[in-house]
Design a protein around this motif. Structure first.
Motif, PDB file in Angstrom:
ATOM      1  N   TYR A  26      -9.698  43.588 -25.664  1.00  0.00           N
ATOM      2  CA  TYR A  26     -11.046  44.146 -25.761  1.00  0.00           C
ATOM      3  C   TYR A  26     -11.436  44.876 -24.474  1.00  0.00           C
ATOM      4  O   TYR A  26     -11.997  45.973 -24.534  1.00  0.00           O
ATOM      5  N   GLN A  29      -9.652  48.141 -24.453  1.00  0.00           N
ATOM      6  CA  GLN A  29     -10.198  49.012 -25.495  1.00  0.00           C
ATOM      7  C   GLN A  29     -11.565  49.554 -25.085  1.00  0.00           C
ATOM      8  O   GLN A  29     -11.868  50.716 -25.319  1.00  0.00           O
ATOM      9  N   SER A  30     -12.376  48.709 -24.459  1.00  0.00           N
ATOM     10  CA  SER A  30     -13.702  49.182 -24.051  1.00  0.00           C
ATOM     11  C   SER A  30     -13.575  50.236 -22.945  1.00  0.00           C
ATOM     12  O   SER A  30     -14.347  51.196 -22.909  1.00  0.00           O
ATOM     13  N   HIS A  33     -12.573  53.340 -24.767  1.00  0.00           N
ATOM     14  CA  HIS A  33     -13.728  53.863 -25.494  1.00  0.00           C
ATOM     15  C   HIS A  33     -14.665  54.597 -24.538  1.00  0.00           C
ATOM     16  O   HIS A  33     -15.142  55.700 -24.832  1.00  0.00           O
ATOM     17  N   THR A  59     -12.888  49.453 -31.398  1.00  0.00           N
ATOM     18  CA  THR A  59     -13.666  48.720 -30.396  1.00  0.00           C
ATOM     19  C   THR A  59     -14.410  47.565 -31.056  1.00  0.00           C
ATOM     20  O   THR A  59     -14.416  46.441 -30.532  1.00  0.00           O
ATOM     21  N   ALA A  86     -19.893  45.724 -26.796  1.00  0.00           N
ATOM     22  CA  ALA A  86     -19.424  46.824 -27.645  1.00  0.00           C
ATOM     23  C   ALA A  86     -20.584  47.620 -28.217  1.00  0.00           C
ATOM     24  O   ALA A  86     -20.472  48.835 -28.413  1.00  0.00           O
TER      25      ALA A  86
END
Length: 121
Positions: A26, A29-30, A33, A59, A86
């Protein structure tokens, strides 16, 4: 536009997936993003919107899975820190899509390919 931050963050995400640590996935991924949002904001066209949609879905999914994993490890049920984090990224993405965007269609007709292939005799 410099895509290096986006590609580096994508590679970090891929590496985190290999560790099978959902909290790290995560976080990576953040970061990806966030880098994608920054790059997307510098484009006036709409051609990146389908890719942004995929980034948003990934995300969200990574946040939900990471929260479940953390809750399982801590033996809790209400830790939703990654999902709350998120939301900020998802809202930023949504806001960027509301900006005036240029429709990226081809405005001039494509050349006649048969004419291009003809041999001059």
């Amino acid at each position: 536009v410099d895509w290096s931050n986006v590609f580096n963050a994508l590679l970090d995400t891929h590496a985190a997936i290999r560790t099978n640590d959902l909290a790290k996935v995560y976080e990576a991924q953040s970061s990806f993003h966030s880098a994608f949002n920054h790059t997307f904001g510098s484009y006036k066209g709409n051609w990146l919107i389908p890719a942004l949609h995929v980034v948003c879905r990934n995300t969200h999914k990574a946040a939900v899975l990471a929260d479940k994993a953390v809750n399982r490890i801590k033996n809790t049920r209400n830790d939703h820190a990654r999902l709350h984090s998120a939301v900020t990224l998802l809202q930023a993405s949504y806001s960027k899509t509301l900006n005036d965007r240029v429709d990226m269609r081809v405005s001039t007709p494509l050349p006649n390919t048969h004419a291009l292939l003809e041999v001059n005799h």
